[in-house]
Write a protein that holds these residues in place. Structure first.
Motif, PDB file in Angstrom:
ATOM      1  N   SER A   1      -9.140 -16.538   6.193  1.00 24.06           N
ATOM      2  CA  SER A   1      -8.223 -17.620   6.789  1.00 24.06           C
ATOM      3  C   SER A   1      -7.713 -18.501   5.608  1.00 24.06           C
ATOM      4  O   SER A   1      -6.705 -18.849   5.797  1.00 24.06           O
TER       5      SER A   1
ATOM      6  N   SER B   1      -3.688 -18.092   4.896  1.00 23.13           N
ATOM      7  CA  SER B   1      -2.894 -19.413   5.021  1.00 23.13           C
ATOM      8  C   SER B   1      -2.483 -19.920   3.667  1.00 23.13           C
ATOM      9  O   SER B   1      -1.139 -20.410   3.538  1.00 23.13           O
TER      10      SER B   1
ATOM     11  N   VAL C   1       1.315 -17.783   4.425  1.00 20.42           N
ATOM     12  CA  VAL C   1       2.205 -18.533   5.327  1.00 20.42           C
ATOM     13  C   VAL C   1       2.972 -19.515   4.757  1.00 20.42           C
ATOM     14  O   VAL C   1       2.687 -20.190   3.823  1.00 20.42           O
TER      15      VAL C   1
ATOM     16  N   LEU D   1      -1.567 -25.600   1.302  1.00 17.40           N
ATOM     17  CA  LEU D   1      -2.466 -25.869   2.597  1.00 17.40           C
ATOM     18  C   LEU D   1      -2.046 -27.150   3.136  1.00 17.40           C
ATOM     19  O   LEU D   1      -2.764 -27.787   3.619  1.00 17.40           O
TER      20      LEU D   1
ATOM     21  N   ALA E   1       0.203 -27.459   9.104  1.00 18.25           N
ATOM     22  CA  ALA E   1       0.570 -26.338  10.044  1.00 18.25           C
ATOM     23  C   ALA E   1       1.487 -26.495  10.935  1.00 18.25           C
ATOM     24  O   ALA E   1       1.379 -27.785  11.704  1.00 18.25           O
TER      25      ALA E   1
ATOM     26  N   ASP F   1       1.833 -21.345  13.040  1.00 17.97           N
ATOM     27  CA  ASP F   1       0.847 -21.128  11.967  1.00 17.97           C
ATOM     28  C   ASP F   1      -0.595 -21.589  12.741  1.00 17.97           C
ATOM     29  O   ASP F   1      -1.536 -20.542  12.471  1.00 17.97           O
TER      30      ASP F   1
ATOM     31  N   PHE G   1      -3.211 -18.401  13.445  1.00 15.55           N
ATOM     32  CA  PHE G   1      -4.863 -18.634  12.955  1.00 15.55           C
ATOM     33  C   PHE G   1      -5.752 -18.411  13.900  1.00 15.55           C
ATOM     34  O   PHE G   1      -6.570 -17.759  14.006  1.00 15.55           O
TER      35      PHE G   1
END
Length: 106
Positions: free
Chosen positions: A72, A76, A80, A86, A89, A93, A97
């Motif tokens: 994950s 991400s 993404v 990071l 989101a 997104d 997830f």
């Protein structure tokens, strides 16, 4: 009749299982990274789902749960938009997830 403990008949030691899990996860990442220009916005976690399933089948659910957490973060961060961050989101997104987590856990 004596029933043996599962540790007596397991095929792999923990270090072998951890190394195998890492190699499977690395393979999934490298394949997805190589295909990034072709499938850029689609399915950032699908290769990781397959990798986690293989890990669960070969080495058990504990290492698969660790692989899910690592996947994950990798998915991400690398796959993404915006890439290589990071940050906060978006709703899509979060949905991706959650979908990845539920499918992998099930």
């Amino acid at each position: 009749m004596r029933i043996q403990n599962s540790k007596s008949w397991v095929k792999f030691s923990f270090s072998q299982a951890a190394m195998g899990s890492g190699l499977i996860l690395l393979s999934a990442f490298l394949i997805r990274y190589a295909l990034q220009p072709l499938i850029e916005p689609y399915a950032p976690y699908h290769f990781f789902i397959v990798a986690c399933l293989f890990i669960a089948y070969l080495y058990g659910y504990k290492l698969a749960l660790v692989a899910t957490a690592i996947s994950s973060l990798l998915g991400s961060y690398f796959f993404v938009k915006p890439y290589f961050t990071l940050g906060p989101a978006s709703v899509s997104d979060v949905i991706q997830f959650i979908n990845f987590s539920f499918v992998t856990f099930i």
